[in-house]
Design a protein around this motif. Structure first.
Motif, mmCIF file in Angstrom:
data_model
loop_
_atom_site.group_PDB
_atom_site.id
_atom_site.type_symbol
_atom_site.label_atom_id
_atom_site.label_comp_id
_atom_site.label_asym_id
_atom_site.label_seq_id
_atom_site.Cartn_x
_atom_site.Cartn_y
_atom_site.Cartn_z
ATOM 1 N N ALA A 43 5.844 14.920 7.218
ATOM 2 C CA ALA A 43 4.762 15.378 8.096
ATOM 3 C C ALA A 43 3.480 15.586 7.291
ATOM 4 O O ALA A 43 2.387 15.218 7.740
ATOM 5 N N GLU A 44 3.605 16.166 6.111
ATOM 6 C CA GLU A 44 2.438 16.369 5.244
ATOM 7 C C GLU A 44 1.871 15.021 4.790
ATOM 8 O O GLU A 44 0.654 14.832 4.763
ATOM 9 N N ALA A 45 2.748 14.079 4.461
ATOM 10 C CA ALA A 45 2.293 12.748 4.036
ATOM 11 C C ALA A 45 1.543 12.048 5.153
ATOM 12 O O ALA A 45 0.496 11.433 4.923
ATOM 13 N N VAL A 46 2.048 12.146 6.374
ATOM 14 C CA VAL A 46 1.379 11.518 7.523
ATOM 15 C C VAL A 46 0.021 12.167 7.757
ATOM 16 O O VAL A 46 -0.982 11.479 7.947
ATOM 17 N N ALA A 47 -0.022 13.493 7.713
ATOM 18 C CA ALA A 47 -1.276 14.211 7.968
ATOM 19 C C ALA A 47 -2.345 13.893 6.930
ATOM 20 O O ALA A 47 -3.522 13.734 7.264
ATOM 21 N N GLN A 48 -1.948 13.788 5.666
ATOM 22 C CA GLN A 48 -2.935 13.591 4.606
ATOM 23 C C GLN A 48 -3.260 12.140 4.315
ATOM 24 O O GLN A 48 -4.341 11.843 3.809
ATOM 25 N N ASN A 76 0.848 -1.186 0.000
ATOM 26 C CA ASN A 76 0.000 0.000 0.000
ATOM 27 C C ASN A 76 0.890 1.245 0.000
ATOM 28 O O ASN A 76 1.258 1.753 1.041
ATOM 29 N N VAL A 77 1.241 1.714 -1.177
ATOM 30 C CA VAL A 77 2.059 2.913 -1.323
ATOM 31 C C VAL A 77 1.117 4.101 -1.405
ATOM 32 O O VAL A 77 0.246 4.144 -2.271
ATOM 33 N N VAL A 78 1.292 5.064 -0.491
ATOM 34 C CA VAL A 78 0.366 6.200 -0.450
ATOM 35 C C VAL A 78 0.900 7.427 -1.161
ATOM 36 O O VAL A 78 0.173 8.370 -1.402
ATOM 37 N N GLY A 79 2.190 7.447 -1.500
ATOM 38 C CA GLY A 79 2.749 8.590 -2.204
ATOM 39 C C GLY A 79 4.234 8.692 -2.003
ATOM 40 O O GLY A 79 4.869 7.795 -1.464
ATOM 41 N N GLY A 80 4.780 9.816 -2.424
ATOM 42 C CA GLY A 80 6.211 10.064 -2.292
ATOM 43 C C GLY A 80 6.443 11.415 -1.660
ATOM 44 O O GLY A 80 5.526 12.206 -1.500
ATOM 45 N N VAL A 81 7.695 11.663 -1.291
ATOM 46 C CA VAL A 81 8.074 12.945 -0.710
ATOM 47 C C VAL A 81 9.153 13.548 -1.597
ATOM 48 O O VAL A 81 10.108 12.866 -1.965
ATOM 49 N N ALA A 82 9.006 14.825 -1.953
ATOM 50 C CA ALA A 82 9.973 15.510 -2.801
ATOM 51 C C ALA A 82 11.315 15.599 -2.098
ATOM 52 O O ALA A 82 11.383 15.863 -0.895
ATOM 53 N N LEU A 107 11.188 10.646 10.704
ATOM 54 C CA LEU A 107 10.934 10.495 12.145
ATOM 55 C C LEU A 107 10.285 11.744 12.738
ATOM 56 O O LEU A 107 9.345 11.644 13.527
ATOM 57 N N ALA A 108 10.761 12.917 12.349
ATOM 58 C CA ALA A 108 10.177 14.168 12.842
ATOM 59 C C ALA A 108 8.739 14.338 12.362
ATOM 60 O O ALA A 108 7.926 14.969 13.038
ATOM 61 N N GLY A 109 8.436 13.764 11.215
ATOM 62 C CA GLY A 109 7.088 13.866 10.653
ATOM 63 C C GLY A 109 6.089 12.887 11.236
ATOM 64 O O GLY A 109 4.923 12.904 10.879
ATOM 65 N N GLY A 110 6.557 11.992 12.096
ATOM 66 C CA GLY A 110 5.635 11.047 12.727
ATOM 67 C C GLY A 110 5.670 9.639 12.146
ATOM 68 O O GLY A 110 4.856 8.799 12.513
ATOM 69 N N ILE A 111 6.613 9.371 11.264
ATOM 70 C CA ILE A 111 6.750 8.023 10.710
ATOM 71 C C ILE A 111 7.253 7.085 11.799
ATOM 72 O O ILE A 111 8.173 7.430 12.535
ATOM 73 N N GLU A 112 6.662 5.913 11.917
ATOM 74 C CA GLU A 112 7.015 4.946 12.967
ATOM 75 C C GLU A 112 8.115 3.995 12.556
ATOM 76 O O GLU A 112 8.849 3.479 13.398
#
Length: 70
Positions: free
Chosen positions: A33-38, A7-13, A61-66
């Motif tokens: 952080a934006e990916a986690v929020a959305q 389940n790939v939800v997107g990428g980060v620039a 990690l700062a964005g909330g990734i576990e």
């Protein structure tokens, strides 16, 4: 990865100047952080040049990734 059912939800620039246009129908976010929020993402697969791994992992990690996989 998607072909195997991941389940790939997107990428980060990779940089502020990178395009945020969707790739293969998946959104590209400005930060983890934006990916986690959305999307509710919980894991990140880091695929960057070796000298950028630490920055990418710290962003995740700062964005909330576990879980960060390098």
């Amino acid at each position: 990865m998607r072909a195997y059912g991941t389940n790939v939800v997107g990428g980060v620039a990779a940089s502020a100047s990178a395009s945020l246009d969707p790739i293969a129908g998946m959104p590209v976010f400005a930060s983890c952080a934006e990916a986690v929020a959305q999307s509710g993402a919980r894991a990140s697969l880091v695929m960057v040049p070796p000298l950028n791994v630490l920055v990418a992992a710290e962003d995740a990690l700062a964005g909330g990734i576990e879980l960060v996989v390098c």
